[in-house]
Design a protein around this motif. Structure first.
Motif, PDB file in Angstrom:
ATOM      1  N   HIS A 121       0.839  -1.208   0.000  1.00  0.00           N
ATOM      2  CA  HIS A 121       0.000   0.000   0.000  1.00  0.00           C
ATOM      3  C   HIS A 121       0.872   1.256   0.000  1.00  0.00           C
ATOM      4  O   HIS A 121       1.919   1.304   0.654  1.00  0.00           O
ATOM      5  N   PRO A 122       0.464   2.301  -0.727  1.00  0.00           N
ATOM      6  CA  PRO A 122       1.263   3.535  -0.796  1.00  0.00           C
ATOM      7  C   PRO A 122       1.496   4.204   0.548  1.00  0.00           C
ATOM      8  O   PRO A 122       2.461   4.953   0.705  1.00  0.00           O
ATOM      9  N   ALA A 123       0.620   3.967   1.520  1.00  0.00           N
ATOM     10  CA  ALA A 123       0.796   4.589   2.831  1.00  0.00           C
ATOM     11  C   ALA A 123       1.976   4.013   3.596  1.00  0.00           C
ATOM     12  O   ALA A 123       2.425   4.611   4.581  1.00  0.00           O
ATOM     13  N   LEU A 124       2.485   2.870   3.156  1.00  0.00           N
ATOM     14  CA  LEU A 124       3.607   2.223   3.831  1.00  0.00           C
ATOM     15  C   LEU A 124       4.927   2.647   3.193  1.00  0.00           C
ATOM     16  O   LEU A 124       4.992   2.895   1.993  1.00  0.00           O
ATOM     17  N   ASP A 181      -2.158   3.396  -9.861  1.00  0.00           N
ATOM     18  CA  ASP A 181      -1.743   2.975  -8.528  1.00  0.00           C
ATOM     19  C   ASP A 181      -0.869   1.732  -8.601  1.00  0.00           C
ATOM     20  O   ASP A 181       0.076   1.569  -7.826  1.00  0.00           O
ATOM     21  N   ARG A 182      -1.181   0.867  -9.546  1.00  0.00           N
ATOM     22  CA  ARG A 182      -0.424  -0.370  -9.711  1.00  0.00           C
ATOM     23  C   ARG A 182       1.036  -0.075 -10.038  1.00  0.00           C
ATOM     24  O   ARG A 182       1.953  -0.706  -9.497  1.00  0.00           O
ATOM     25  N   ARG A 185       3.106   0.823  -6.993  1.00  0.00           N
ATOM     26  CA  ARG A 185       3.433  -0.253  -6.059  1.00  0.00           C
ATOM     27  C   ARG A 185       4.310  -1.345  -6.670  1.00  0.00           C
ATOM     28  O   ARG A 185       4.815  -2.201  -5.956  1.00  0.00           O
ATOM     29  N   LEU A 186       4.475  -1.323  -7.970  1.00  0.00           N
ATOM     30  CA  LEU A 186       5.070  -2.464  -8.647  1.00  0.00           C
ATOM     31  C   LEU A 186       6.508  -2.720  -8.224  1.00  0.00           C
ATOM     32  O   LEU A 186       6.926  -3.880  -8.075  1.00  0.00           O
ATOM     33  N   GLU A 187       7.304  -1.679  -8.031  1.00  0.00           N
ATOM     34  CA  GLU A 187       8.701  -1.869  -7.669  1.00  0.00           C
ATOM     35  C   GLU A 187       8.832  -2.625  -6.353  1.00  0.00           C
ATOM     36  O   GLU A 187       9.653  -3.547  -6.222  1.00  0.00           O
ATOM     37  N   ALA A 188       8.012  -2.238  -5.365  1.00  0.00           N
ATOM     38  CA  ALA A 188       8.047  -2.937  -4.083  1.00  0.00           C
ATOM     39  C   ALA A 188       7.562  -4.370  -4.228  1.00  0.00           C
ATOM     40  O   ALA A 188       8.096  -5.285  -3.589  1.00  0.00           O
ATOM     41  N   VAL A 189       6.549  -4.595  -5.051  1.00  0.00           N
ATOM     42  CA  VAL A 189       6.042  -5.944  -5.277  1.00  0.00           C
ATOM     43  C   VAL A 189       7.131  -6.836  -5.859  1.00  0.00           C
ATOM     44  O   VAL A 189       7.346  -7.973  -5.413  1.00  0.00           O
ATOM     45  N   ARG A 227       1.656 -12.294 -16.390  1.00  0.00           N
ATOM     46  CA  ARG A 227       0.458 -12.412 -17.237  1.00  0.00           C
ATOM     47  C   ARG A 227      -0.406 -11.173 -17.143  1.00  0.00           C
ATOM     48  O   ARG A 227      -1.042 -10.772 -18.116  1.00  0.00           O
ATOM     49  N   LEU A 228      -0.423 -10.553 -15.954  1.00  0.00           N
ATOM     50  CA  LEU A 228      -1.188  -9.321 -15.770  1.00  0.00           C
ATOM     51  C   LEU A 228      -0.533  -8.164 -16.505  1.00  0.00           C
ATOM     52  O   LEU A 228      -1.223  -7.298 -17.075  1.00  0.00           O
ATOM     53  N   LEU A 229       0.818  -8.146 -16.509  1.00  0.00           N
ATOM     54  CA  LEU A 229       1.584  -7.058 -17.118  1.00  0.00           C
ATOM     55  C   LEU A 229       2.601  -7.637 -18.107  1.00  0.00           C
ATOM     56  O   LEU A 229       3.811  -7.583 -17.870  1.00  0.00           O
ATOM     57  N   PRO A 230       2.138  -8.186 -19.217  1.00  0.00           N
ATOM     58  CA  PRO A 230       3.043  -8.893 -20.130  1.00  0.00           C
ATOM     59  C   PRO A 230       4.094  -8.008 -20.781  1.00  0.00           C
ATOM     60  O   PRO A 230       5.126  -8.511 -21.234  1.00  0.00           O
TER      61      PRO A 230
END
Length: 417
Positions: A121-124, A181-182, A185-189, A227-230
């Motif tokens: 989450h961006p708040a973290l 928003d995705r 967060r993607l780098e942290a994911v 698959r979500l972000l090919p």
């Protein structure tokens, strides 16, 4: 009867799915996480003796839901007020949901990936996102996460606790974020998935060198993300890196579980299917856009995997890739790995010179891998007494039993005590 190791593996696999199901249903992350932990503990105590149920996921969701209701009731009795979950959902409905936790039409839906983004989450802060996700989705213990971050366990426990409270306060729904928003967060994911895989490939403590369930889960989640972000090249690069690295796992341990270094591995035991998939993926990804750290690491792994034997390894190419990686994403472990490549190309003295800066870096000064690398260079230089002493010091600092045994054995071969 179900054997305990099988139960532990199953619980680790199911934990994020069960937590995702509860968060989706009830919406309060920290309370749900506590309830899931209680259900996992109940299963760990009950299943080895009685056997796992026919539907273990449904059993865990049901028990965790009931624990959640118990927590709400206890809170009401103690404080004479309802928390947010009880205000949002009548207690009778909570009881109904707990009783039929696995009867919903989407009961088998796997929310692991949505849970992954919720934990980022961006708040973290980024460290908190990673720590929380490793705990909730990866199933790592606080001690394992602390080791991955090179911080004390108490510090990591506080970080995770604060992160859970932040997610609770945000009241964010469990769903995949929208595109804008995705991206945030993607780098942290990706970093989270990378750390989960690494913990599975080389565990930080315990009797086993690897935890295949963790690395397999990291690959599964990264494949879902790909698959979500090919068209996202770093996601593809991370997936390729995992495939190329995991391909070597069958040869990393001997019959007795001892660690086998890369240079000594039987390469006929490497998984050629995974190597082919990883090489194909990184070969298609590199020309497509800006090159990132995961793509470079995947390219390095591909060079190793494509060498038919250790002497055929193209070390100059690996050193060039590490030069790029250190420029793009400098960190002590990259420098340590680059030092190995430098030693292979220019000799062990050149490698030792690069370790000097790491010895004054508090993140790595006492790390066993720095000492093990120094010992290896000293061994190559013929200083067997100093190498043996350094191997033994590295063995004392590692928390991994196979690594300690390997380092101690190398020391004994050079200079028996």
């Amino acid at each position: 009867m179900t054997e305990r190791p099988g139960v532990e593996d199953l619980l680790r696999e199911l934990a994020p799915q069960v937590l995702g199901a509860l968060v989706r249903r009830y919406g309060v992350f920290d309370t749900c996480e506590d309830a899931v932990q209680e259900a996992l503990l109940a299963a760990a105590l009950q299943w080895p003796a009685e056997g796992a149920p026919d539907n273990p996921r449904g059993w865990l969701v049901t028990v965790a839901s009931r624990r959640l209701v118990d927590q709400v009731r206890s809170e009401q009795a103690r404080r004479r007020r309802e928390d947010r979950i009880a205000l949002a959902t009548p207690q009778s409905e909570l009881l109904s949901r707990a009783a039929d936790a696995d009867a919903e039409p989407d009961a088998d839906r796997d929310d692991s990936l949505a849970l992954l983004f919720l934990c980022c989450h961006p708040a973290l802060s980024e460290p908190s996102r990673i720590a929380l996700t490793l705990r909730a989705v990866g199933g790592l213990t606080t001690a394992q996460i602390a080791a991955a971050f090179l911080v004390p366990e108490a510090t990591m426990a506080q970080r995770i606790s604060r992160a859970k409270q932040t997610v609770k306060t945000s009241a964010a729904p469990l769903r995949l974020p929208q595109a804008a928003d995705r991206a945030e967060r993607l780098e942290a994911v990706l970093h989270v998935l990378y750390l989960i895989f690494n913990e599975g490939y080389t565990t930080t403590d315990g009797a086993d060198l690897t935890a295949p369930t963790l690395s397999t889960e990291a690959i599964r989640l990264t494949l879902l993300l790909h698959r979500l972000l090919p068209n996202h090249t770093e996601t593809a690069g991370l997936l390729a890196l995992m495939l190329l690295t995991d391909a070597r796992r069958p040869a990393r341990t001997g019959p007795d579980g001892d660690l086998v270094p890369l240079a000594e591995q039987d390469r006929t035991r490497w998984n050629r299917r995974l190597i082919a998939e990883g090489v194909d993926l990184i070969s298609r990804t590199l020309p497509r856009g800006q090159v990132g750290p995961y793509q470079l690491q995947a390219a390095i792994a591909a060079v190793h995997d494509e060498a038919e034997h250790v002497d055929a390894t193209d070390w100059p190419q690996i050193l060039t890739l590490y030069d790029l990686l250190e420029h793009l994403a400098p960190n002590p472990m990259v420098t340590l790995n680059r030092a190995v490549a430098v030693a292979m190309v220019h000799g062990p003295t050149a490698g030792l010179d690069l370790l000097v800066a790491l010895e004054s870096d508090k993140r790595t000064a006492r790390h066993h891998r720095l000492l093990a690398t120094r010992a290896h260079f000293l061994e190559q230089l013929g200083d067997h007494h100093a190498a043996a002493h350094t191997y033994r010091e590295a063995a004392r600092r590692t928390t991994s039993t196979p690594e300690r045994r390997h380092l101690t054995t190398r020391a004994a071969r050079l200079a028996p005590e």
